[in-house]
Structure formats: C-alpha cells, structure tokens
Enzyme design. Structure first.
Site, short mmCIF file in Angstrom:
data_model
loop_
_atom_site.label_atom_id
_atom_site.label_comp_id
_atom_site.label_asym_id
_atom_site.label_seq_id
_atom_site.Cartn_x
_atom_site.Cartn_y
_atom_site.Cartn_z
N ASP A 186 -0.06 5.12 0.86
CA ASP A 186 -0.28 6.06 1.98
C ASP A 186 -0.37 5.30 3.30
O ASP A 186 -1.22 4.44 3.45
CB ASP A 186 -1.59 6.83 1.75
CG ASP A 186 -1.56 7.65 0.47
OD1 ASP A 186 -0.45 8.02 0.06
OD2 ASP A 186 -2.63 7.91 -0.09
N ASN A 240 -3.33 9.20 -7.43
CA ASN A 240 -2.18 10.12 -7.54
C ASN A 240 -0.87 9.42 -7.24
O ASN A 240 0.12 10.09 -6.92
CB ASN A 240 -2.38 11.29 -6.58
CG ASN A 240 -3.59 12.13 -6.94
OD1 ASN A 240 -3.66 12.67 -8.04
ND2 ASN A 240 -4.54 12.23 -6.03
N GLY A 259 -7.22 4.65 3.47
CA GLY A 259 -7.33 3.56 2.49
C GLY A 259 -8.62 3.58 1.67
O GLY A 259 -8.83 2.71 0.83
N ASP A 297 -1.87 -0.47 5.96
CA ASP A 297 -2.12 0.27 7.21
C ASP A 297 -3.60 0.47 7.48
O ASP A 297 -3.96 1.00 8.53
CB ASP A 297 -1.46 1.65 7.17
CG ASP A 297 -2.17 2.58 6.21
OD1 ASP A 297 -2.35 2.20 5.04
OD2 ASP A 297 -2.59 3.68 6.64
N SER A 304 -4.96 5.12 -4.28
CA SER A 304 -4.81 6.50 -4.77
C SER A 304 -4.68 6.58 -6.29
O SER A 304 -3.99 5.78 -6.91
CB SER A 304 -3.58 7.14 -4.13
OG SER A 304 -3.39 8.43 -4.68
N ASP A 327 0.88 -1.15 0.00
CA ASP A 327 0.00 0.00 0.00
C ASP A 327 0.94 1.23 0.00
O ASP A 327 2.12 1.10 0.32
CB ASP A 327 -0.85 -0.06 1.27
CG ASP A 327 -1.71 1.15 1.43
OD1 ASP A 327 -2.46 1.46 0.51
OD2 ASP A 327 -1.61 1.81 2.48
N ARG A 359 -11.39 8.17 -3.17
CA ARG A 359 -11.75 9.60 -3.09
C ARG A 359 -13.27 9.79 -3.02
O ARG A 359 -13.77 10.53 -2.16
CB ARG A 359 -11.17 10.33 -4.31
CG ARG A 359 -11.17 11.84 -4.15
CD ARG A 359 -10.60 12.47 -5.42
NE ARG A 359 -9.35 11.85 -5.82
CZ ARG A 359 -8.86 11.89 -7.05
NH1 ARG A 359 -9.50 12.54 -8.01
NH2 ARG A 359 -7.72 11.30 -7.36
P1 B16 Z 1 -6.57 9.88 -4.14
P2 B16 Z 1 -3.61 4.09 -0.03
C1 B16 Z 1 -5.50 6.02 -0.15
O1 B16 Z 1 -4.20 5.56 -0.42
C2 B16 Z 1 -5.53 6.97 1.05
O2 B16 Z 1 -5.21 6.24 2.23
C3 B16 Z 1 -6.91 7.54 1.19
O3 B16 Z 1 -6.97 8.42 2.29
C4 B16 Z 1 -7.27 8.28 -0.12
O4 B16 Z 1 -8.59 8.81 -0.04
C5 B16 Z 1 -7.16 7.28 -1.28
O5 B16 Z 1 -5.86 6.75 -1.32
C6 B16 Z 1 -7.48 7.92 -2.61
O6 B16 Z 1 -6.50 8.87 -2.90
O7 B16 Z 1 -7.60 10.91 -3.81
O8 B16 Z 1 -5.16 10.40 -4.24
O9 B16 Z 1 -6.96 9.07 -5.36
O10 B16 Z 1 -3.53 4.05 1.45
O11 B16 Z 1 -4.55 3.05 -0.62
O12 B16 Z 1 -2.26 4.09 -0.70
MG MG Z 2 -2.89 3.12 3.23
#
Ligand code: B16
Ligand code: MG
Length: 219
Positions: free
Chosen positions: A10, A117, A45, A169, A115, A8, A48
């Site tokens: 974030d 991004n 996790g 996480d 994410s 993962d 959006r």
């Molecule tokens: P984005 P992960 C997740 O990343 C984040 O933990 C979560 O808070 C966020 O809303 C999600 O990505 C989407 O992110 O807006 O950048 O597409 O923990 O799965 O790496």
């Molecule tokens: Mg995460």
C-alpha cells in the site's frame, strides 16, 4: 552487490489508503467517533489492530480488547469488499513498469507488507507474477518499525539484507528497513521518508535507472 528488491504494497505498488480511509470512516461514523484524513495519515503502514488503537486513543474512548477486535473485523469486511472494485489499472504510476524491468533484469523480488489482505490486492492487480516471495501481515508477528517482515523476505529470497533494496512509503517502514540493515528507497515527501537512503516524491521517479544511479557501485 544488490541482488533483490523488497516492496511494501500500500502506497508503493498501489494506493489503497483511500479504501482504508473509507472503511475506517464508516466504522468511526457508526461508533460516533471522530476520524478524518489527518488521523488516517497516521495509519500508513500501521497494522490493523495498531490502527484501531490509534483511532480509539484519538477519541479517548475505552473499549474492551474483545470488542476492539470485533470492530477491527467489521472495518476489514468493509475494506475487503471495496477491493472488488480494484483492477489491473490500479497500480501507482511507474510501479508495474519497475516490476517488469526487475523481472527482465533477473533481480529477485519479494513483497514486504503489513497487510493481511495482500493476496486479494495482488490478485485484483494481477501482480502475483512479479513476486518470488510474499511477505505480509500473516508472515511475521512483529510489525514495522520492527524489521521482521523485511528480514523474512530476505531470508526467503536467500539474500542478506545488504543485498536488498526496500521500497517504502511509511515512516515506520523506512525505520524497519534501516533497523534490518537494508538499503532503502522512500516514496513520498521528505517529512515522511526523508530518512531513507534516497527518496522520490512518487513511484514514477523511482525507476531502476534512478536507483542504479544513486546506489552506483552497489550494482
Ligand atoms: P490490513 P502496507 C498497510 O499496508 C497499510 O498501509 C495500513 O494502512 C494498513 O492498516 C495495514 O497495511 C494493515 O492492512 O488491514 O489489510 O491487514 O503499506 O504495509 O503494504
Ligand atoms: Mg505502505
């Protein structure tokens, strides 16, 4: 035998939760919505659009689908701009060391993030070189706790789920790993990731040595 690792992003490789928080907070303030760190925890996790629905429901607000997507895009613009401040110093302690170690030992490595991004985050960290495959919010339609993102990673690595260890996480991320038949390492408190095969408070403790000791004969 363990041949690969899926990470993962974030909360495992880097901590963007604070930047997500600041961006959601700005949007919530503009909308006169309540939003605090407690609500932000629920977004760990989570995709959006699922995140904005959680914030909207928390405020018992009614927003049309189209407007909701517009608001999510506004939050994303704020978040993406804030990533400019991220540098190769912003790995969570222990993460870069682990990725380097896995490269030295010849394991296959994939990213499995919700994410959309991830490419910018990896660029800011200078982390692309540690991954053979990138799976992120653009790779699959169904988000965690569905196992799709990890199944995508394993398939691209040409490995079976039981040959891979997933680092997560988020509660929903550990659920996703288990649903896909992967071995799992939880990063964080027991209340959140205690259902993983093994969990560590931080990435600093989740070294290859610790994981090998836990999974023993699988290596
Ligand atoms: P984005 P992960 C997740 O990343 C984040 O933990 C979560 O808070 C966020 O809303 C999600 O990505 C989407 O992110 O807006 O950048 O597409 O923990 O799965 O790496
Ligand atoms: Mg995460």
């Amino acid at each position: 035998m363990i041949k690969g690792f899926i990470f993962d992003l974030d909360g495992v490789i880097t901590d963007t939760a604070e930047l997500h928080y600041q961006a959601w907070k700005k949007l919530a303030d503009d909308m006169d919505w309540h939003f605090d760190r407690g609500v932000n925890e629920k977004l760990r996790g989570v995709s959006r659009m699922d995140s904005i629905n959680i914030i909207k429901d928390h405020n018992k607000a009614t927003v049309e689908e189209e407007k909701l997507a517009e608001l999510a895009a506004m939050k994303n613009d704020i978040y993406v701009a804030s990533l400019d401040t991220m540098t190769s110093e912003d790995y969570l302690p222990g993460a870069r060391e682990l990725l380097t170690h896995l490269r030295q030992e010849g394991f296959k490595v994939a990213l499995g993030s919700a994410s959309k991004n991830s490419s910018k985050v990896l660029k800011q960290l200078d982390a692309r070189k540690y991954f053979d495959i990138i799976g992120d919010g653009n790779s699959v339609a169904k988000s965690k706790p569905e196992p799709d993102i990890f199944l995508f990673g394993a398939e691209q690595l040409e490995l079976q789920p039981e040959e891979c260890i997933v680092y997560e996480d988020a509660e929903s991320g550990v659920d996703a790993a288990k649903a896909g038949g992967f071995h799992s390492v939880g990063i964080g408190p027991k209340e959140r990731v205690g259902h993983a095969d093994v969990y560590f408070e931080t990435m600093r403790e989740a070294t290859l040595f610790s994981v090998k000791s836990h999974f023993g004969e699988l290596f």
